[in-house]
Design a protein around this motif. Structure first.
Motif, mmCIF file in Angstrom:
data_model
loop_
_atom_site.group_PDB
_atom_site.id
_atom_site.type_symbol
_atom_site.label_atom_id
_atom_site.label_comp_id
_atom_site.label_asym_id
_atom_site.label_seq_id
_atom_site.Cartn_x
_atom_site.Cartn_y
_atom_site.Cartn_z
ATOM 1 N N ARG A 131 47.072 55.953 -53.576
ATOM 2 C CA ARG A 131 47.741 55.832 -54.874
ATOM 3 C C ARG A 131 46.775 55.472 -55.997
ATOM 4 N NH1 ARG A 131 52.903 53.736 -52.598
ATOM 5 N NH2 ARG A 131 54.370 55.474 -52.769
ATOM 6 N N THR A 132 45.708 54.744 -55.681
ATOM 7 C CA THR A 132 44.754 54.407 -56.735
ATOM 8 C C THR A 132 44.120 55.665 -57.307
ATOM 9 O OG1 THR A 132 44.255 52.273 -55.686
ATOM 10 C CG2 THR A 132 42.659 53.108 -57.283
ATOM 11 N N ALA A 133 43.760 56.607 -56.427
ATOM 12 C CA ALA A 133 43.173 57.867 -56.894
ATOM 13 C C ALA A 133 44.186 58.678 -57.692
ATOM 14 C CB ALA A 133 42.659 58.680 -55.707
ATOM 15 N N VAL A 134 45.432 58.685 -57.234
ATOM 16 C CA VAL A 134 46.476 59.428 -57.944
ATOM 17 C C VAL A 134 46.719 58.812 -59.322
ATOM 18 C CG1 VAL A 134 48.930 60.039 -57.953
ATOM 19 C CG2 VAL A 134 47.604 60.269 -55.850
ATOM 20 N N VAL A 135 46.820 57.493 -59.379
ATOM 21 C CA VAL A 135 47.040 56.803 -60.653
ATOM 22 C C VAL A 135 45.891 57.107 -61.614
ATOM 23 C CG1 VAL A 135 47.135 54.530 -61.761
ATOM 24 C CG2 VAL A 135 48.512 54.991 -59.728
ATOM 25 N N GLY A 136 44.651 57.057 -61.111
ATOM 26 C CA GLY A 136 43.500 57.351 -61.960
ATOM 27 C C GLY A 136 43.530 58.773 -62.500
ATOM 28 N N ALA A 137 43.897 59.713 -61.647
ATOM 29 C CA ALA A 137 43.951 61.119 -62.081
ATOM 30 C C ALA A 137 45.051 61.335 -63.114
ATOM 31 C CB ALA A 137 44.163 62.023 -60.869
ATOM 32 N N LEU A 138 46.185 60.681 -62.934
ATOM 33 C CA LEU A 138 47.276 60.809 -63.905
ATOM 34 C C LEU A 138 46.890 60.187 -65.246
ATOM 35 C CD1 LEU A 138 50.268 60.038 -61.524
ATOM 36 C CD2 LEU A 138 49.887 62.196 -62.711
ATOM 37 N N VAL A 139 46.202 59.054 -65.210
ATOM 38 C CA VAL A 139 45.730 58.441 -66.454
ATOM 39 C C VAL A 139 44.739 59.362 -67.164
ATOM 40 C CG1 VAL A 139 44.313 56.550 -67.383
ATOM 41 C CG2 VAL A 139 46.176 56.052 -65.780
ATOM 42 N N SER A 151 55.068 66.359 -66.601
ATOM 43 C CA SER A 151 54.202 65.224 -66.244
ATOM 44 C C SER A 151 54.953 64.241 -65.359
ATOM 45 C CB SER A 151 53.702 64.519 -67.508
ATOM 46 O OG SER A 151 52.922 65.388 -68.294
ATOM 47 N N HIS A 152 56.209 63.975 -65.717
ATOM 48 C CA HIS A 152 57.017 63.053 -64.910
ATOM 49 C C HIS A 152 57.249 63.629 -63.515
ATOM 50 C CE1 HIS A 152 59.982 59.719 -64.601
ATOM 51 N NE2 HIS A 152 60.481 60.517 -63.665
ATOM 52 N N ARG A 153 57.544 64.928 -63.461
ATOM 53 C CA ARG A 153 57.795 65.582 -62.168
ATOM 54 C C ARG A 153 56.557 65.501 -61.265
ATOM 55 N NH1 ARG A 153 58.925 70.264 -64.074
ATOM 56 N NH2 ARG A 153 61.090 69.733 -64.499
ATOM 57 N N ILE A 154 55.384 65.739 -61.853
ATOM 58 C CA ILE A 154 54.146 65.678 -61.073
ATOM 59 C C ILE A 154 53.887 64.256 -60.593
ATOM 60 C CG2 ILE A 154 51.637 65.869 -61.243
ATOM 61 C CD1 ILE A 154 52.073 68.221 -63.131
ATOM 62 N N ALA A 155 54.101 63.279 -61.472
ATOM 63 C CA ALA A 155 53.878 61.887 -61.082
ATOM 64 C C ALA A 155 54.780 61.491 -59.920
ATOM 65 C CB ALA A 155 54.122 60.976 -62.290
ATOM 66 N N VAL A 156 56.054 61.859 -59.994
ATOM 67 C CA VAL A 156 56.990 61.543 -58.906
ATOM 68 C C VAL A 156 56.525 62.184 -57.604
ATOM 69 C CG1 VAL A 156 59.335 62.003 -58.058
ATOM 70 C CG2 VAL A 156 58.982 61.176 -60.392
ATOM 71 N N GLU A 157 56.102 63.441 -57.703
ATOM 72 C CA GLU A 157 55.672 64.184 -56.519
ATOM 73 C C GLU A 157 54.425 63.568 -55.891
ATOM 74 O OE1 GLU A 157 53.597 68.512 -55.903
ATOM 75 O OE2 GLU A 157 55.294 68.405 -57.286
ATOM 76 N N LEU A 158 53.396 63.298 -56.713
ATOM 77 C CA LEU A 158 52.123 62.816 -56.182
ATOM 78 C C LEU A 158 52.183 61.365 -55.730
ATOM 79 C CD1 LEU A 158 49.534 64.447 -58.630
ATOM 80 C CD2 LEU A 158 50.352 65.276 -56.421
ATOM 81 N N LEU A 159 53.028 60.582 -56.381
ATOM 82 C CA LEU A 159 53.152 59.171 -55.996
ATOM 83 C C LEU A 159 54.102 58.975 -54.828
ATOM 84 C CD1 LEU A 159 53.333 57.596 -59.575
ATOM 85 C CD2 LEU A 159 51.440 57.364 -57.944
#
Length: 223
Positions: A109-117, A156-164
């Motif tokens: 999740r840290t990598a995902v959060v960083g990529a989304l930011v 963006s919200h859809r991608i965040a839900v999916e990746l997280l």
């Protein structure tokens, strides 16, 4: 009566093979048109990020893309057409690339959060911000940018839900994800003026921890 000499059967001639058309060395017209359109879209985002709305005219974009103004207007009749299409195009490209980075979702999740930011700290966000500011002052542009922002925001919200790996059927999860995206947008705004990388790294780590706790499935209730 004399012998009759048989008439020889004519030998069939093979069908002629069509001569291939000589290679011209040029791409098909449709491919060239698509390539021109892509160059214009990418040049428009670069111009908008670097020069802002006032400095980004169709002529400037056409020159950067290496095409004539007439060719640019053939693809995008108005300035508004060009820049809204450009921001949407690059947003879609970034979304595709982001999904490709994490084909298995929230393994880290840290990598995902960083990529989304990072979506909110690059040239695309800077370009979109200039477009938003221009839309706040221009009636002709405002409805188009409002609609575009709604579409990009939903994606963006859809991608965040999916990746997280977020389960939005759980109360509060949707608001948590949206709050994270709002925070990421705020970090993007801070980056416009100063190099905020060190603080951003700490904030990303903290949000990864918060999301781990918030999105972790609740343990089953004891019977």
């Amino acid at each position: 009566m004399g012998a009759v000499t048989p008439t020889p059967t004519p030998t069939p001639t093979p069908a002629s093979t069509p001569t291939p058309a000589p290679a011209t060395g040029k791409a098909p017209k449709q491919d060239r048109s698509r390539a021109t359109r892509q160059r214009l879209l990418e040049a428009a985002v670069s111009c908008l990020a670097e020069r802002g709305w006032a400095g980004s005219t169709v002529s400037v974009v056409a020159e950067r893309a290496g095409v004539s103004r007439g060719a640019a207007q053939h693809h995008f009749p108005t300035r508004e057409d060009l820049f809204t299409a450009a921001v949407e195009y690059v947003a879609e490209e970034r979304s595709t690339a982001l999904r490709a980075l994490f084909p298995h979702g929230a393994a880290n999740r840290t990598a995902v959060v960083g990529a989304l930011v990072d979506l909110y700290t690059g040239p695309l966000f800077r370009a979109a911000l200039h477009l938003w500011v221009a839309a706040s002052n221009e009636d002709q542009l405002r409805p188009r940018v409002t609609e575009l922002e709604a579409r990009v925001g939903r994606e963006s919200h859809r991608i965040a839900v999916e990746l997280l790996g977020a389960d939005e059927s759980v109360p509060g999860v949707r608001e948590t994800v949206q709050g994270f995206l709002d925070m990421a947008r705020g970090l993007g705004l801070a980056t416009l003026l100063t190099d905020d990388a060190a603080r951003r790294e700490r904030v990303v780590a903290q949000w990864a921890t918060l999301l781990d706790n918030a999105l972790e499935p609740a343990p089953p209730e004891a019977e």
